[in-house]
Design a protein around this motif. Structure first.
Motif, PDB file in Angstrom:
ATOM      1  N   VAL A  49       0.862  -1.194   0.000  1.00  0.00           N
ATOM      2  CA  VAL A  49       0.000   0.000   0.000  1.00  0.00           C
ATOM      3  C   VAL A  49       0.894   1.239   0.000  1.00  0.00           C
ATOM      4  O   VAL A  49       2.108   1.140   0.222  1.00  0.00           O
ATOM      5  CB  VAL A  49      -0.932   0.060   1.236  1.00  0.00           C
ATOM      6  N   GLY A  50       0.292   2.386  -0.231  1.00  0.00           N
ATOM      7  CA  GLY A  50       1.009   3.649  -0.112  1.00  0.00           C
ATOM      8  C   GLY A  50       0.864   4.192   1.306  1.00  0.00           C
ATOM      9  O   GLY A  50       0.173   3.588   2.131  1.00  0.00           O
ATOM     10  N   ASP A  51       1.478   5.352   1.543  1.00  0.00           N
ATOM     11  CA  ASP A  51       1.364   5.899   2.902  1.00  0.00           C
ATOM     12  C   ASP A  51       0.034   6.616   3.118  1.00  0.00           C
ATOM     13  O   ASP A  51      -0.215   7.197   4.185  1.00  0.00           O
ATOM     14  CB  ASP A  51       2.559   6.785   3.265  1.00  0.00           C
ATOM     15  N   ASP A  52      -0.841   6.563   2.086  1.00  0.00           N
ATOM     16  CA  ASP A  52      -2.194   7.095   2.252  1.00  0.00           C
ATOM     17  C   ASP A  52      -3.122   6.079   2.906  1.00  0.00           C
ATOM     18  O   ASP A  52      -4.277   6.381   3.191  1.00  0.00           O
ATOM     19  CB  ASP A  52      -2.769   7.507   0.886  1.00  0.00           C
ATOM     20  N   PHE A  53      -2.605   4.872   3.143  1.00  0.00           N
ATOM     21  CA  PHE A  53      -3.479   3.827   3.687  1.00  0.00           C
ATOM     22  C   PHE A  53      -3.600   3.983   5.200  1.00  0.00           C
ATOM     23  O   PHE A  53      -2.583   4.033   5.899  1.00  0.00           O
ATOM     24  CB  PHE A  53      -2.928   2.439   3.330  1.00  0.00           C
ATOM     25  N   PRO A  54      -4.819   4.067   5.729  1.00  0.00           N
ATOM     26  CA  PRO A  54      -4.996   4.394   7.155  1.00  0.00           C
ATOM     27  C   PRO A  54      -4.472   3.300   8.083  1.00  0.00           C
ATOM     28  O   PRO A  54      -4.790   2.114   7.902  1.00  0.00           O
ATOM     29  CB  PRO A  54      -6.522   4.502   7.300  1.00  0.00           C
ATOM     30  N   GLY A  55      -3.695   3.729   9.051  1.00  0.00           N
ATOM     31  CA  GLY A  55      -3.154   2.804  10.040  1.00  0.00           C
ATOM     32  C   GLY A  55      -4.235   2.025  10.772  1.00  0.00           C
ATOM     33  O   GLY A  55      -4.073   0.840  11.068  1.00  0.00           O
ATOM     34  N   GLU A  99      -6.219   3.128 -10.957  1.00  0.00           N
ATOM     35  CA  GLU A  99      -4.902   3.755 -10.749  1.00  0.00           C
ATOM     36  C   GLU A  99      -4.012   2.725 -10.082  1.00  0.00           C
ATOM     37  O   GLU A  99      -4.196   2.401  -8.900  1.00  0.00           O
ATOM     38  CB  GLU A  99      -5.028   4.984  -9.839  1.00  0.00           C
ATOM     39  N   LEU A 100      -3.041   2.198 -10.818  1.00  0.00           N
ATOM     40  CA  LEU A 100      -2.183   1.138 -10.281  1.00  0.00           C
ATOM     41  C   LEU A 100      -1.373   1.621  -9.076  1.00  0.00           C
ATOM     42  O   LEU A 100      -1.226   0.919  -8.076  1.00  0.00           O
ATOM     43  CB  LEU A 100      -1.230   0.627 -11.354  1.00  0.00           C
ATOM     44  N   ASN A 101      -0.797   2.835  -9.198  1.00  0.00           N
ATOM     45  CA  ASN A 101       0.028   3.416  -8.111  1.00  0.00           C
ATOM     46  C   ASN A 101       1.084   2.411  -7.626  1.00  0.00           C
ATOM     47  O   ASN A 101       1.835   1.893  -8.452  1.00  0.00           O
ATOM     48  CB  ASN A 101      -0.858   3.928  -6.975  1.00  0.00           C
ATOM     49  N   VAL A 102       1.097   2.086  -6.325  1.00  0.00           N
ATOM     50  CA  VAL A 102       2.135   1.194  -5.785  1.00  0.00           C
ATOM     51  C   VAL A 102       2.158  -0.187  -6.441  1.00  0.00           C
ATOM     52  O   VAL A 102       3.145  -0.922  -6.349  1.00  0.00           O
ATOM     53  CB  VAL A 102       1.957   0.951  -4.263  1.00  0.00           C
ATOM     54  N   LEU A 103       1.052  -0.543  -7.088  1.00  0.00           N
ATOM     55  CA  LEU A 103       0.970  -1.888  -7.658  1.00  0.00           C
ATOM     56  C   LEU A 103       1.823  -2.025  -8.919  1.00  0.00           C
ATOM     57  O   LEU A 103       2.197  -3.132  -9.329  1.00  0.00           O
ATOM     58  CB  LEU A 103      -0.497  -2.207  -7.984  1.00  0.00           C
ATOM     59  N   ALA A 104       2.138  -0.876  -9.528  1.00  0.00           N
ATOM     60  CA  ALA A 104       2.822  -0.885 -10.824  1.00  0.00           C
ATOM     61  C   ALA A 104       4.130  -1.663 -10.765  1.00  0.00           C
ATOM     62  O   ALA A 104       4.486  -2.358 -11.720  1.00  0.00           O
ATOM     63  CB  ALA A 104       3.075   0.551 -11.286  1.00  0.00           C
ATOM     64  N   ASP A 105       4.854  -1.543  -9.664  1.00  0.00           N
ATOM     65  CA  ASP A 105       6.123  -2.293  -9.580  1.00  0.00           C
ATOM     66  C   ASP A 105       6.183  -3.117  -8.286  1.00  0.00           C
ATOM     67  O   ASP A 105       7.215  -3.206  -7.627  1.00  0.00           O
ATOM     68  CB  ASP A 105       7.328  -1.341  -9.704  1.00  0.00           C
ATOM     69  N   PHE A 106       5.079  -3.711  -7.923  1.00  0.00           N
ATOM     70  CA  PHE A 106       4.983  -4.500  -6.695  1.00  0.00           C
ATOM     71  C   PHE A 106       5.906  -5.721  -6.766  1.00  0.00           C
ATOM     72  O   PHE A 106       5.821  -6.532  -7.674  1.00  0.00           O
ATOM     73  CB  PHE A 106       3.524  -4.952  -6.510  1.00  0.00           C
ATOM     74  N   ASP A 107       6.788  -5.792  -5.777  1.00  0.00           N
ATOM     75  CA  ASP A 107       7.686  -6.945  -5.673  1.00  0.00           C
ATOM     76  C   ASP A 107       7.314  -7.696  -4.387  1.00  0.00           C
ATOM     77  O   ASP A 107       7.568  -7.195  -3.286  1.00  0.00           O
ATOM     78  CB  ASP A 107       9.140  -6.445  -5.609  1.00  0.00           C
ATOM     79  N   PRO A 108       6.675  -8.838  -4.504  1.00  0.00           N
ATOM     80  CA  PRO A 108       6.137  -9.497  -3.314  1.00  0.00           C
ATOM     81  C   PRO A 108       7.233 -10.144  -2.461  1.00  0.00           C
ATOM     82  O   PRO A 108       7.736 -11.219  -2.791  1.00  0.00           O
ATOM     83  CB  PRO A 108       5.206 -10.563  -3.903  1.00  0.00           C
ATOM     84  N   VAL A 109       7.590  -9.474  -1.404  1.00  0.00           N
ATOM     85  CA  VAL A 109       8.630 -10.001  -0.507  1.00  0.00           C
ATOM     86  C   VAL A 109       7.974 -10.865   0.565  1.00  0.00           C
ATOM     87  O   VAL A 109       7.007 -10.442   1.209  1.00  0.00           O
ATOM     88  CB  VAL A 109       9.410  -8.836   0.156  1.00  0.00           C
ATOM     89  N   ILE A 110       8.473 -12.081   0.735  1.00  0.00           N
ATOM     90  CA  ILE A 110       7.889 -13.008   1.719  1.00  0.00           C
ATOM     91  C   ILE A 110       8.718 -12.956   2.997  1.00  0.00           C
ATOM     92  O   ILE A 110       9.886 -13.367   2.983  1.00  0.00           O
ATOM     93  CB  ILE A 110       7.908 -14.466   1.198  1.00  0.00           C
ATOM     94  N   PRO A 111       8.177 -12.474   4.096  1.00  0.00           N
ATOM     95  CA  PRO A 111       8.929 -12.475   5.352  1.00  0.00           C
ATOM     96  C   PRO A 111       9.340 -13.907   5.720  1.00  0.00           C
ATOM     97  O   PRO A 111       8.609 -14.860   5.433  1.00  0.00           O
ATOM     98  CB  PRO A 111       7.927 -11.933   6.374  1.00  0.00           C
ATOM     99  N   ALA A 112      10.495 -14.018   6.351  1.00  0.00           N
ATOM    100  CA  ALA A 112      11.008 -15.343   6.724  1.00  0.00           C
ATOM    101  C   ALA A 112      10.000 -16.118   7.568  1.00  0.00           C
ATOM    102  O   ALA A 112       9.832 -17.339   7.412  1.00  0.00           O
ATOM    103  CB  ALA A 112      12.316 -15.189   7.495  1.00  0.00           C
ATOM    104  N   SER A 113       9.281 -15.381   8.425  1.00  0.00           N
ATOM    105  CA  SER A 113       8.325 -16.047   9.322  1.00  0.00           C
ATOM    106  C   SER A 113       7.135 -16.643   8.575  1.00  0.00           C
ATOM    107  O   SER A 113       6.363 -17.417   9.132  1.00  0.00           O
ATOM    108  CB  SER A 113       7.807 -15.045  10.358  1.00  0.00           C
ATOM    109  N   TYR A 114       6.962 -16.291   7.291  1.00  0.00           N
ATOM    110  CA  TYR A 114       5.847 -16.829   6.504  1.00  0.00           C
ATOM    111  C   TYR A 114       6.233 -18.118   5.767  1.00  0.00           C
ATOM    112  O   TYR A 114       5.394 -18.765   5.146  1.00  0.00           O
ATOM    113  CB  TYR A 114       5.401 -15.843   5.416  1.00  0.00           C
ATOM    114  N   GLN A 115       7.542 -18.427   5.782  1.00  0.00           N
ATOM    115  CA  GLN A 115       8.036 -19.474   4.880  1.00  0.00           C
ATOM    116  C   GLN A 115       7.432 -20.862   5.112  1.00  0.00           C
ATOM    117  O   GLN A 115       7.412 -21.681   4.215  1.00  0.00           O
ATOM    118  CB  GLN A 115       9.576 -19.548   4.944  1.00  0.00           C
TER     119      GLN A 115
END
Lengths: 302, 302
Positions: A49-55, A99-115
């Motif tokens: 998400v971008g920083d416009d996404f509500p916490g 509007e793709l925005n952040v999705l345009a170059d989304f690189d899905p990083v998998i946290p180690a804890s998800y492995q």
């Protein structure tokens, strides 16, 4: 058992014959995770998400037991935005804005804890990213479920076919099944798609229910006839979340479990359409879900 | 128990993506009677044909135990003729020719021996004629089932509404239910139609199955996913025949029996579409029907 869900977390602006929303929280992975969270306590999200996404929206996910360590927040960028307007029949819609925005170059990083996740839900995204997620997992999950849509068939069919080879279950709607296979008969379409990779196929038919195809096995799930469909946005993702969430809660990959997973997914989707966006599926009780599943059971008993 | 069926007995010429027929025997009442004959031995036909109608076709009906005393044969006149062409999706068709012929002034005469019939099937015909049949029965049947179509909604809505007041069950498709009620939601449509007269409503959804509405009860019947639909002509009439035939075989008017009647009607319709015209439903064995009903049962079990 642990579940990893990848997909969009986004803003939607929706117009239906019943009303109109400003930007509200949507996205395939949002619906998938919320829906799955009612069945299994170990749900892990990968999205951007971008920083416009509500916490507080992220906190809402956490409150549903969803792990958001894999949710990337890009500073100075905007979240994916989609706006659409449904026609009177609620079965078709026009996309007004994408509007793709952040999705345009989304690189899905998998946290180690998800492995070690044993169930993987690939929500609707480019087939290329879906494939990357599979390849970045050090151990193949026990069950990989993939959702996709006609858009990728139109512009990325080769990628889609490559990704299909790697998954266990594909969930698409009837028109998409026909487009992907080139067959009108759903029996023939299912056979053709199963030959592309997925051992199981779920064909979602909206108000007409869903069909599950296994190895020479077919299951027909009804749709609950509804007084009104208020907003269909996210119904397919909610179905997918209920489906894989139920499977993760059972652990064993059998056709019997999968049939019940389709019913649970359908029950969740029937809640989703009752209100705008995620409103309804954010606020469900186990008792409501149980009663809805019982209603499905009663509907087909003879 | 005894069953009276009224409707067309006619010639059809059919074109589908799979082939083309010359004039073959069709007509709503033909399909209804043949289908019902597998469930009850006392089936009585009221219809009209011209002297062009082959005697051996009438014998065929008799061989199925169908009483044709009420089949009028008009000398020097021609039978009703319909010709149509199905589109590739098999869900829509164009009518190429409609020749009313003997149907133009059909006066449905009820033989005295039919007067005690307890089950009445009003096949698709002008609502006016359907009403006349009801009025000519000295005793009201235990169950009156009526089929109709959008055509009568377009040109004879008032007559249709008058006739609806007199029947117990209406069978129509989803588009027709929406047209008749002015409601898009099938739940609301059903409620509106039930307020017009029929206590029960069957909404036929073709490849998506059927919905049965009773008093605050709903039953969803699946359709059997078929490899190919060869010719949909008569599927709705075959459904109706199986439905009322099954009800007549049971005698008692309960929602439970009606649910099973919908399944039996659906099973018969699934045979009908496998070949052109009446070919398939003329040549069924009780074992085949039993197996098909079992397939429906298996399809929805979870």
């Amino acid at each position: 058992m642990s579940l990893l869900a990848v997909g969009t977390v986004a803003f939607d602006a929706i117009e239906t014959p019943f009303g109109k929303t400003d930007r509200i929280v949507g996205g395939a992975a949002t619906y998938v995770c919320l829906s799955a969270s009612y069945f299994t306590s170990n749900v892990n999200l990968v999205a951007v998400v971008g920083d416009d996404f509500p916490g507080e929206e992220i906190k809402d996910l956490n409150n549903h037991g969803i792990n958001t360590d894999g949710l990337q927040i890009r500073n100075g960028e905007k979240s994916f935005f989609w706006s659409g307007k449904y026609h009177n029949d609620m079965n078709s819609r026009d996309t007004l804005v994408t509007e793709l925005n952040v999705l345009a170059d989304f690189d899905p990083v998998i946290p180690a804890s998800y492995q070690d996740c044993e169930f993987l839900m690939l929500g609707n995204l480019t087939p290329q990213i879906q494939q990357t997620v599979i390849k970045r997992l050090t151990k193949r999950p026990k069950l990989i479920v993939m959702d996709t849509m006609n858009f990728w068939m139109d512009i990325a069919m080769d990628d889609l076919k490559e990704t299909l080879k790697l998954v266990d279950v594909l969930t698409i709607n009837d028109e998409e099944a026909r487009q992907l296979s080139g067959e009108y008969s759903l029996i023939k379409a299912a056979r053709a798609i199963q030959n592309m990779g997925p051992k199981y196929l779920v064909i979602k038919k909206g108000e007409h229910g869903a069909l599950l195809f296994g190895k020479e096995q077919i299951f027909s799930a009804p749709a609950l006839p509804l007084e009104d469909v208020f907003d269909p946005t996210g119904a397919g993702d909610t179905f997918a979340g209920g489906f894989i969430g139920y499977m993760a809660s059972k652990g064993e990959i059998t056709f019997e479990n999968m049939k019940r997973a389709v019913i649970h997914g359908s029950a969740m989707a029937s809640f989703c359409v009752e209100k705008f966006g995620t409103e309804r599926i954010k606020n469900l009780t186990p008792k409501e879900i149980e009663e809805r599943v019982a209603a499905f059971s009663k509907l087909v008993q003879f």
